[in-house]
Motif scaffolding. Structure first.
Motif, PDB file in Angstrom:
ATOM      1  N   LEU A 107      14.370  -9.348  13.656  1.00 52.50           N
ATOM      2  CA  LEU A 107      13.113  -8.686  13.307  1.00 52.50           C
ATOM      3  C   LEU A 107      12.086  -8.845  14.411  1.00 52.50           C
ATOM      4  O   LEU A 107      11.439  -7.868  14.821  1.00 52.50           O
ATOM      5  N   VAL A 108      11.937 -10.051  14.922  1.00 53.72           N
ATOM      6  CA  VAL A 108      10.978 -10.285  15.995  1.00 53.72           C
ATOM      7  C   VAL A 108      11.408  -9.539  17.262  1.00 53.72           C
ATOM      8  O   VAL A 108      10.578  -8.940  17.952  1.00 53.72           O
ATOM      9  N   LYS A 109      12.708  -9.554  17.557  1.00 51.84           N
ATOM     10  CA  LYS A 109      13.186  -8.809  18.731  1.00 51.84           C
ATOM     11  C   LYS A 109      12.918  -7.322  18.591  1.00 51.84           C
ATOM     12  O   LYS A 109      12.547  -6.650  19.552  1.00 51.84           O
TER      13      LYS A 109
ATOM     14  N   TRP B  95      18.833 -15.553  11.463  1.00 47.82           N
ATOM     15  CA  TRP B  95      19.239 -14.493  12.391  1.00 47.82           C
ATOM     16  C   TRP B  95      18.505 -13.187  12.081  1.00 47.82           C
ATOM     17  O   TRP B  95      18.120 -12.454  12.987  1.00 47.82           O
ATOM     18  N   GLY B  96      18.281 -12.888  10.808  1.00 51.90           N
ATOM     19  CA  GLY B  96      17.499 -11.707  10.446  1.00 51.90           C
ATOM     20  C   GLY B  96      16.065 -11.805  10.953  1.00 51.90           C
ATOM     21  O   GLY B  96      15.491 -10.828  11.412  1.00 51.90           O
ATOM     22  N   GLY B  97      15.485 -12.997  10.880  1.00 51.79           N
ATOM     23  CA  GLY B  97      14.136 -13.190  11.423  1.00 51.79           C
ATOM     24  C   GLY B  97      14.097 -13.014  12.933  1.00 51.79           C
ATOM     25  O   GLY B  97      13.162 -12.416  13.474  1.00 51.79           O
ATOM     26  N   VAL B  98      15.112 -13.524  13.616  1.00 55.52           N
ATOM     27  CA  VAL B  98      15.176 -13.361  15.075  1.00 55.52           C
ATOM     28  C   VAL B  98      15.299 -11.887  15.438  1.00 55.52           C
ATOM     29  O   VAL B  98      14.602 -11.387  16.335  1.00 55.52           O
TER      30      VAL B  98
ATOM     31  N   GLY C 150      17.669  -1.309   8.480  1.00 55.82           N
ATOM     32  CA  GLY C 150      18.437  -1.616   7.273  1.00 55.82           C
ATOM     33  C   GLY C 150      19.256  -2.892   7.418  1.00 55.82           C
ATOM     34  O   GLY C 150      19.328  -3.706   6.490  1.00 55.82           O
ATOM     35  N   THR C 151      19.874  -3.062   8.587  1.00 55.14           N
ATOM     36  CA  THR C 151      20.657  -4.271   8.831  1.00 55.14           C
ATOM     37  C   THR C 151      19.772  -5.507   8.816  1.00 55.14           C
ATOM     38  O   THR C 151      20.134  -6.541   8.234  1.00 55.14           O
ATOM     39  N   ILE C 152      18.609  -5.406   9.417  1.00 60.89           N
ATOM     40  CA  ILE C 152      17.687  -6.542   9.451  1.00 60.89           C
ATOM     41  C   ILE C 152      17.208  -6.881   8.045  1.00 60.89           C
ATOM     42  O   ILE C 152      17.182  -8.053   7.647  1.00 60.89           O
TER      43      ILE C 152
END
Length: 130
Positions: A56-58, A51-54, A74-76
């Motif tokens: 980040l890309v978004k 979910w962090g990768g998704v 920060g959340t990512i």
């Protein structure tokens, strides 16, 4: 033609003792819960990492005008770091962090904290309001 005689020796296989006491039950329950909990933490870590990768890309592909609707950096970063840590460490990572907290609590409860009373502090009562 010579005859060959074989001697069969029957030995009883050593089986683990089947202990049916409360201590064995609780020890087995503890190890089983640690196994299942560790696997659950690893699964949640993998989900957080993905979910962090998704996100980040978004965030990288987002329109600048919709930036206020995106997650902050920060959340990512925390999703990726904590998700990666839990995904690879699982129970051992959480146990290591917890043991550090246990050491702090032991130090606080063991009398290693030095308390100074107010009357022992030099200069506290010798101010202009005497």
């Amino acid at each position: 033609m010579p005859k060959i005689y074989e001697a069969a020796v029957l030995t009883q296989a050593s089986l683990p003792s089947a202990a049916w006491d409360l201590t064995s039950f609780l020890q087995n329950a503890k190890s089983q819960i640690q196994l299942w909990g560790g696997l659950l933490l690893m699964l949640l870590g993998a989900v957080g990492l993905v979910w962090g990768g998704v996100l980040l890309v978004k965030k990288l592909m987002a329109n600048p005008q919709s930036a206020n609707q995106q997650q902050n950096w920060g959340t990512i970063a925390l999703l990726i770091l904590v998700g990666g840590g839990l995904g690879t460490g699982g129970w051992s990572m959480v146990s290591t962090i917890g043991s550090g907290g246990q050491q702090t609590i032991t130090d606080l409860g063991g009398g290693t904290v030095i308390v100074q009373t107010i009357d022992k502090v030099s200069g506290f009562l010798s101010g202009p309001f005497k």
